[in-house]
Scaffold this motif. Structure first.
Motif, short mmCIF file in Angstrom:
data_model
loop_
_atom_site.label_atom_id
_atom_site.label_comp_id
_atom_site.label_asym_id
_atom_site.label_seq_id
_atom_site.Cartn_x
_atom_site.Cartn_y
_atom_site.Cartn_z
N ALA A 260 0.13 -1.80 1.44
CA ALA A 260 -0.07 -0.95 0.26
C ALA A 260 -1.07 0.17 0.57
CB ALA A 260 -0.56 -1.78 -0.92
N HIS B 35 -4.21 6.97 -2.87
CA HIS B 35 -4.10 5.77 -3.71
C HIS B 35 -4.19 4.56 -2.81
CE1 HIS B 35 -2.65 2.62 -6.29
NE2 HIS B 35 -1.60 2.42 -5.50
N HIS C 120 -5.31 -0.02 -2.92
CA HIS C 120 -5.60 -1.20 -3.73
C HIS C 120 -6.98 -1.73 -3.36
CE1 HIS C 120 -1.00 -2.00 -4.37
NE2 HIS C 120 -1.39 -0.80 -4.76
N ARG D 206 -9.39 -2.08 -8.14
CA ARG D 206 -8.32 -2.95 -8.63
C ARG D 206 -8.84 -3.90 -9.71
NH1 ARG D 206 -5.56 -6.84 -4.41
NH2 ARG D 206 -7.14 -5.77 -3.18
N THR E 114 -7.99 -3.82 -14.21
CA THR E 114 -7.47 -4.87 -15.10
C THR E 114 -8.02 -4.73 -16.52
OG1 THR E 114 -9.24 -6.47 -14.62
CG2 THR E 114 -7.32 -6.47 -13.15
N PHE F 163 1.72 -0.21 -16.80
CA PHE F 163 2.07 -0.86 -15.54
C PHE F 163 3.41 -1.56 -15.66
CE2 PHE F 163 2.09 -4.69 -12.83
CZ PHE F 163 1.99 -4.08 -11.59
N VAL G 5 5.74 -2.48 -9.00
CA VAL G 5 5.71 -1.52 -7.91
C VAL G 5 6.46 -0.26 -8.32
CG1 VAL G 5 6.32 -1.12 -5.50
CG2 VAL G 5 5.59 -3.39 -6.23
N GLU H 11 8.70 6.48 -13.27
CA GLU H 11 7.35 5.94 -13.21
C GLU H 11 6.40 6.93 -12.52
OE1 GLU H 11 4.68 2.41 -13.62
OE2 GLU H 11 6.40 3.26 -14.64
N LEU I 149 -5.16 3.31 -12.52
CA LEU I 149 -3.83 2.79 -12.82
C LEU I 149 -3.97 1.33 -13.23
CD1 LEU I 149 -1.90 4.29 -9.75
CD2 LEU I 149 -2.55 5.40 -11.90
N ASN J 9 -4.02 -2.42 -13.95
CA ASN J 9 -3.49 -3.56 -13.20
C ASN J 9 -2.96 -3.16 -11.81
OD1 ASN J 9 -2.41 -4.19 -16.35
ND2 ASN J 9 -3.65 -5.76 -15.36
N HIS J 10 -3.45 -2.06 -11.28
CA HIS J 10 -2.88 -1.54 -10.05
C HIS J 10 -3.96 -1.06 -9.07
CE1 HIS J 10 0.57 1.17 -8.30
NE2 HIS J 10 -0.08 0.51 -7.36
#
Length: 299
Positions: free
Chosen positions: A67, A140, A142, A147, A151, A176, A179, A185, A201, A203-204
């Motif tokens: 990712a 971008h 994670h 991250r 949330t 969200f 993926v 999106e 973003l 939850n991302h």
């Protein structure tokens, strides 16, 4: 007394103002990207710099499996961009590994040998580059604290001087849906970002988009650390039965003028690249990631 300088000799004002003063004294630009004789020379440089940005992210632990992605608009064909090949670790990326992609997702012939494109990277970044001509570099990943903060589905509170770099200059994307694999999106994320330089973003993870690789790297790191600080401050405050103290709207706005500009962000990002070059200068020549022409003189 010169503008931007107090009686004690200290330079004051925004990062952009401070750099402008030093530039005037040195009679040269210290935060503008290098000048090039041709756009092809500029392309070679930005590929080198983008690969360095990936290795900085790798050093900071911003990887999570396959990712994450950073893109740079191509200076020759501005309707295309450069991105990492899918499945190659950030710390291993060299300029010659990068993929050259157009806005239909076509991998162009001057790309690196591992021609596998991360579809999520394409869906997010192609839309941002298309909708924001001012954005040359978008990142971008994670990263852990971004991250975790994502949330919560909330904007940053203005708790510190550093978080004020994002005062009214970041958004939260709430929708969200897993993926990012479809154009709709990607469009929704770009619309949520709007004209700002950053987005959380939900939850991302985090997204930063500015006019240079250096500025994007700086503000991504700053956003990740601001998320970390707020998570720590909120937890400590709740443990004491209080709330973390927030900076006033007026002070936050004034502080943003000092620390939130993308030109100052370029200048603030340069030390990360200097540190990377110092680390890599200690490697044996056969293990260095850059072409010899980019090796620091002190290496």
């Amino acid at each position: 007394m010169p503008d931007g300088q107090e009686g004690n000799g200290q330079v004051t004002g925004s990062q952009d103002d401070v750099v402008a003063i030093f530039e005037k004294k040195a009679n040269r630009s210290v935060y503008a990207p290098p000048k090039f004789a041709t756009k092809l020379e500029e392309r070679e440089w930005v590929k080198h710099r983008l690969a360095q940005a990936y290795r900085i992210f790798g050093h900071l632990g911003y990887d999570e499996g396959v990712a994450g992605h950073i893109t740079m608009r191509d200076p020759v064909d501005t309707n295309t961009f450069w991105v990492n090949p899918f499945g190659l670790h950030f710390s291993s990326i060299r300029a010659q590994d990068l993929l050259h992609v157009d806005h239909t997702g076509l991998i162009l012939e001057d790309s690196g040998p591992q021609r596998i494109l991360n579809k999520a990277a394409f869906m997010i970044h192609s839309t941002i580059h298309a909708k924001r001509p001012d954005v040359h570099c978008a990142a971008h990943s994670h990263s852990i604290y971004g991250r975790a903060f994502a949330t919560l589905g909330i904007e940053l509170d203005m708790l510190t001087q550093d978080s004020c770099a994002f005062y009214k200059d970041h958004a939260v994307y709430h929708n969200f849906r897993g993926v990012v694999l479809d154009e709709e999106e990607g469009l929704a994320i770009a619309e949520a970002l709007g004209g700002r330089k950053a987005a959380i973003l939900q939850n991302h993870g985090l997204l930063v988009a500015t006019d240079s690789i250096e500025s994007t790297v700086h503000f991504y790191i700053a956003l990740e650390k601001s998320c970390q600080v707020q998570l720590l401050a909120d937890a400590a405050a709740r443990g004491r039965g209080i709330e973390a103290l927030k900076i006033t709207e007026e002070d936050a706005a004034n502080t943003w003028k000092t620390v939130g500009g993308v030109k100052g962000g370029y200048f603030a990002g340069l030390p990360q690249f200097q540190a990377l070059e110092r680390r890599e200068a200690l490697l044996p020549p056969e293990l260095r990631m850059d072409a010899p022409k980019y090796w620091p003189k002190h290496g």
